[in-house]
Design a protein around this motif. Structure first.
Motif, PDB file in Angstrom:
ATOM      1  N   ILE A 135      11.853  22.697 -31.951  1.00 34.79           N
ATOM      2  CA  ILE A 135      12.210  21.297 -32.164  1.00 34.79           C
ATOM      3  C   ILE A 135      11.557  20.440 -31.087  1.00 34.79           C
ATOM      4  O   ILE A 135      11.726  20.705 -29.902  1.00 34.79           O
ATOM      5  N   LEU A 136      10.807  19.477 -31.515  1.00 32.16           N
ATOM      6  CA  LEU A 136      10.321  18.471 -30.573  1.00 32.16           C
ATOM      7  C   LEU A 136      11.164  17.219 -30.762  1.00 32.16           C
ATOM      8  O   LEU A 136      11.262  16.703 -31.877  1.00 32.16           O
ATOM      9  N   LEU A 137      11.746  16.718 -29.711  1.00 33.64           N
ATOM     10  CA  LEU A 137      12.528  15.479 -29.806  1.00 33.64           C
ATOM     11  C   LEU A 137      11.683  14.371 -29.209  1.00 33.64           C
ATOM     12  O   LEU A 137      11.474  14.325 -27.997  1.00 33.64           O
ATOM     13  N   VAL A 138      11.164  13.504 -30.069  1.00 34.81           N
ATOM     14  CA  VAL A 138      10.204  12.500 -29.618  1.00 34.81           C
ATOM     15  C   VAL A 138      10.912  11.186 -29.301  1.00 34.81           C
ATOM     16  O   VAL A 138      11.521  10.579 -30.182  1.00 34.81           O
ATOM     17  N   ALA A 139      10.812  10.764 -28.049  1.00 36.39           N
ATOM     18  CA  ALA A 139      11.361   9.473 -27.623  1.00 36.39           C
ATOM     19  C   ALA A 139      12.823   9.300 -28.004  1.00 36.39           C
ATOM     20  O   ALA A 139      13.255   8.236 -28.410  1.00 36.39           O
ATOM     21  N   ILE A 140      13.584  10.367 -27.896  1.00 34.95           N
ATOM     22  CA  ILE A 140      15.006  10.308 -28.228  1.00 34.95           C
ATOM     23  C   ILE A 140      15.857  10.407 -26.971  1.00 34.95           C
ATOM     24  O   ILE A 140      15.695  11.319 -26.176  1.00 34.95           O
ATOM     25  N   LEU A 178      19.038  11.487 -25.975  1.00 28.86           N
ATOM     26  CA  LEU A 178      20.062  12.319 -26.611  1.00 28.86           C
ATOM     27  C   LEU A 178      21.465  11.922 -26.180  1.00 28.86           C
ATOM     28  O   LEU A 178      21.753  11.768 -25.006  1.00 28.86           O
TER      29      LEU A 178
END
Lengths: 249, 249
Positions: B43-48, B50
């Motif tokens: 999973i890549l979380l782009v500009a999130i 969290l």
């Protein structure tokens, strides 16, 4: 995103990219849960011209799928898109109604199915209004900024054309910037009508008049259909197009 | 995409969106295959940013994950991003070296972790150069176009500021358009330096000088790490930033 895509190409695209963003905890939780459970319930193919070799693969997946923003030659597959013939026709007719007779048609991929439909729309609108055009007024391209710049450079500042239809917002900005660097006044010397009508039209000066597609509706309608009761309910549909008047025509 | 997202929010985000595009048959096949096999490997979380409530969920997934373009307060999670303190510091220092003394800092989300780091960089660069500033020179925002427009409207055409740092390309374009509508010359009357340095800087006139982030490298490096031998090899890293001189400073 480009960096991710390039590596994905090399390594095999088995990474899910989450950028739902906007800090909504519930959306984030749902997205992560989806990955954990591997519970993908449908595929939206956005602006993808599917390679024929992949049609069987897609059909074999036994997962609902739907093409967004892409008209298909293969009429068995459902899509939600604008009517590309109408895009070419309405854009051209609008400029004719504004008094233009020599109208360029720029940066459309004429080898693609949708590009051809748009070209036919342009051609028929010209013919229906008893206007001649020659093939040099039509410039093949791939919807890019540099297609717009190079088209304008090709025609030069003394072009006989008084209006151009750009097949994307970015291509239209390319035409605009090159025309302004020639000292040409937009829209007085050259009118520019762009196809798409995203936020880009509003952030350049002068603002670009557009033939606007309903991208939001395409996406929302596509999601609606994917979560409908039955895959068999899927059908192809066109979303509306309209002219948005700003400052470049 | 917005339309898809809104419906996804309502319906639960269990749809995979494929827009690898560009007509490459091998990439398309791989993407479809991935969905069929439910074989998401990372999973890549782009500009999130969290939500803390989701941290446990993410950790429990037993799937490698990595944050892209987002520095994290929680130092246990790996990220690939720019150094946001340096962004604020280098941007400010560049303008000081160009002779500016009254510098605005616009459209950063000061409530966010990265927004605060950038602000501290701005503050320290001013102090290290014995420059005073007052809080009115710092305008909170969310990196949007309209944040730029409204900041410029707030300061007005007679502002004492001679330069502004915009926390995104779009916010900088907002400042630019509003300044031009006041008849202010950019960069002579007002210099604008934007943070990000995407293609948007090149398509507006004058072209925007930027503090450029290495988004491509973030994505590519992130993919590299995800497919590395071991999840334990993951580490956080900063990608380089640099000043790209164009026409607005």
């Amino acid at each position: 995103m480009k960096g991710i895509q390039q590596q994905a190409l090399v390594r095999g695209l088995s990474v899910m990219i989450i950028f739902a963003g906007e800090g909504d905890a519930a959306v984030q939780a749902k997205a992560i849960q989806t990955v954990i459970e591997r519970s993908v319930m449908g595929i939206l193919l956005v602006a993808i011209d599917l390679d024929p070799a992949n049609e069987t693969l897609l059909e074999s997946a036994n997962i609902p799928f739907l093409f967004i923003s892409m008209t298909l030659k293969n009429s068995e597959f459902p899509f939600i898109s604008s009517n590309d013939f109408d895009i070419g026709y309405q854009a051209t007719k609008y400029l004719i109604n504004k008094g233009h007779r020599k109208i360029g048609f720029i940066a459309t991929d004429l080898h693609s199915f949708i590009g051809n439909l748009r070209y036919e729309g342009y051609r028929d609108a010209m013919r229906d209004n008893q206007l001649e055009f020659n093939e040099d007024w039509v410039r093949h391209g791939h919807f890019t900024y540099s297609d717009g710049v190079s088209a304008m450079k090709h025609y030069g500042k003394d072009t006989e054309l008084t209006a151009m239809i750009a097949s994307s917002d970015l291509a239209g900005i390319g035409i605009l910037n090159q025309a302004m660097s020639y000292g040409m006044k937009v829209p007085d010397r050259l009118a520019i009508l762009v196809v798409d009508g995203t936020y880009l039209c509003d952030i350049v000066r002068p603002k670009l008049t557009s033939l606007t597609q309903s991208f939001f509706e395409m996406g929302a309608k596509g999601m609606d259909m994917l979560v409908s009761e039955s895959f068999k309910d899927f059908y192809s549909m066109y979303t509306p197009i309209k002219i948005t008047e700003r400052e470049s025509v």
